[in-house]
Scaffold this motif. Structure first.
Motif: not given
Lengths: 245, 332
Positions: B40, B50, B309
């Motif tokens: 990712r 991703a 993320y």
């Protein structure tokens, strides 16, 4: 009807709903019905389900669907299941050419059981087999209940390659190889149908909860079906039957 | 069309996305990258979705040549990437490859699997709703197989803005260190009742070693045998990535990306999702300890991972390597 089941964690993104710990059509039917009920409920955050003999594995995304909500959804679906009565089940008719080059072990199975090859074919084609689940390789059906009169142990020395479509016997089980693979089953025939065809939008022919009925065909019919399968024009023959569940 | 030419494929390199998730009920393994985190982050760096395709290299990386300019990133295990055989390249940041440049990798110095992403992704056909390579089934990815010398992989079109991608990097705090001894957090069950009390205590109390018979299907471990109450066999049920099976021989097997979808062995536990990347980066001889956590903790950790993320993407805008404007010019 009060159902006996338990919900257990299968990691942090899966749960398994377990029914009675036996192989039976009735237990397996509950697995299938729960799957259908959950599909209809369309719970947001629920992922793919894997139905097996006596358990339904449900994947979920805990970031979208908290575990407690999933659990509530399962319990609710379990209540709805009584409405999802299976009046009938689909039976896939599987044409098979028995013996000779396509079924090199037909003679072994006959000899082992002290009957003729014709009798093996007659017994093998005389009942519908439930597809309890798919697994092992893409499209491989785990089939129920073969007649004890044609039970035969596996080959002592497995073959390195068995052609896709081969129909075999291993102990009390019968099955079909969806793709070329090594294996030790006694091969008694072959179907021209493709159980797994990656070029199709629905690549897998069969589904758990349905039934299979083998139908003996001659070489001419086999070749004609094989040609249609190759062209992509063959529509598998199916019939509906009253479910035994 | 921009292409990546495979000059040397390395030991076992495949094109992967995050897996083929809609056909497990028919017996189709999921496949997909083993290390989701590295996968990712590699894609985030180059502005891809991703789940876009990357090349996953195992143990020993390959040599590749770019026909046109391309923006890439390299994450995961350190295989000492070099440009044109001499210039060492930094990982966990965006890089510009020029027409004719070669990109070469060596043996993994740290970790076991290295990921190569390119802006636009690798353009391979979608098979059953995914581009992941499932080698045993011969489908997905590049012709359903590991990469080989002479392959030319098309790179997808990308509409990135050079000034956005230039100089992006992942801050040190978010770059994993790949330890040779790891603790894997697990959720107990579902077949914990099939083991003796001593068996469960042994599973959590001992160190297990990754055996040489470990691959994308599963990692086989060696160590103190885990004792069953009676049988190691159950009526076959569903298997997903992270499941820890204990067959009759008593040694655990961690099921991974290419695992079969059903199986008949007892599962003592499941490795939590946010720890699976650790397994992907282990090689034979490395050591594992198992530690039980409850479901709430596992879900908290998963939330934290999702936040990381988001933070990484936010930090792309806050921090850039010095002189990134010049890099942006090279990209244009």
């Amino acid at each position: 009807m009060k159902r006996d089941y338990t919900i257990k964690h299968a990691g942090d993104c899966g749960v398994t709903v377990e029914f009675e710990n036996i192989i039976s059509e009735c237990v397996n039917q509950q697995v299938i019905q729960l799957k259908i009920a959950l599909e209809q409920a369309a719970i947001k955050g629920m992922g793919e389900m894997i139905p097996t003999y006596r358990a339904l594995l449900i994947q979920y995304n805990p970031l979208m669907l908290p575990y407690k909500e999933l659990e509530t959804g399962i319990v609710k679906a379990m209540d709805c299941m009584e409405d999802v009565t299976s009046q009938s089940s689909k039976v896939y008719i599987i044409p098979v050419y028995y013996g000779e080059a396509y079924g090199p072990d037909l003679g072994t199975v006959a000899k082992h059981n002290g009957i003729s090859e014709e009798e093996v074919i007659q017994i093998h084609t005389s009942r519908d087999y439930r597809i309890y689940m798919l697994g092992f390789t893409p499209g491989f059906p785990y089939l129920g209940g073969m007649d004890a009169r044609i039970e035969t142990p596996r080959l002592e020395k497995p073959r390195t390659k068995i052609d896709a479509g081969s129909v075999g016997i291993a102990g009390a089980q019968t099955g079909i190889y969806p793709i070329d693979s090594p294996g030790g089953w006694q091969i008694i025939g072959r179907t021209p149908l493709k159980l797994f065809d990656r070029d199709k939008p629905n690549p897998i022919l069969l589904e758990a909860g349905a039934y299979i009925r083998f139908k003996p065909v001659g070489l001419k019919v086999y070749a004609a079906i094989a040609a249609d399968v190759e062209k992509g024009t063959y529509v598998p023959e199916t019939v509906l039957t009253k479910g035994e569940a | 069309m921009t292409k990546l030419k495979v000059v040397n494929p390395g030991m076992y390199s495949t094109i992967q996305d995050l897996g083929r998730k809609s056909y497990q009920q028919y017996g189709m393994p999921v496949a997909g990258s083993m290390d989701d985190y590295a996968h990712r982050v590699a894609n985030l760096l180059v502005g891809n979705a991703a789940e876009a395709t990357v090349i996953e290299q195992t143990a020993l990386g390959g040599v590749y040549q770019f026909t046109e300019k391309a923006v890439i990133s390299i994450t995961g295990g350190d295989m000492m990437p070099k440009r044109n055989g001499e210039e060492s390249l930094k990982m966990w940041r965006t890089l510009v490859m020029h027409p004719g440049d070669t990109l070469s990798f060596g043996a993994a110095q740290n970790g076991f699997r290295c990921y190569l992403a390119v802006a636009g992704g690798f353009d391979v056909p979608t098979v059953l709703k995914s581009k992941a390579t499932y080698v045993r089934g011969g489908l997905g990815g590049f012709e359903g197989r590991i990469l080989k010398k002479g392959d030319e992989i098309a790179i997808g079109a990308s509409t990135f803005v050079p000034m956005d991608l230039a100089g992006r990097f992942v801050r040190v705090s978010k770059i994993p260190t790949y330890e040779e001894q790891v603790t894997l957090h697990v959720i107990l069950g579902p077949q914990e009742d099939c083991f003796t009390r001593k068996g469960i205590a042994d599973f959590f109390g001992n160190v297990y070693t990754v055996s040489g018979e470990s691959d994308r299907m599963g990692y086989r471990l060696e160590g103190e045998k885990v004792a069953h109450v009676s049988s190691a066999d159950i009526i076959s049920d569903g298997i997903i990535r992270g499941a820890v099976q204990i067959p009759g021989h008593g040694n655990p097997i961690i099921m991974l990306s290419d695992c079969q979808t059903t199986g008949g062995y007892t599962k003592i536990a499941h490795v939590i999702t946010s720890d699976l990347w650790k397994v992907a980066q282990l090689k034979a001889g490395n050591c594992i300890r198992f530690k039980a956590v409850d479901i709430e903790t596992a879900h908290e950790l998963l939330k934290e991972e999702a936040n990381i993320y988001r933070e990484i993407e936010a930090e792309f805008d806050q921090y850039r390597i010095e002189g990134y404007q010049a890099l942006a010019e090279q990209m244009s």
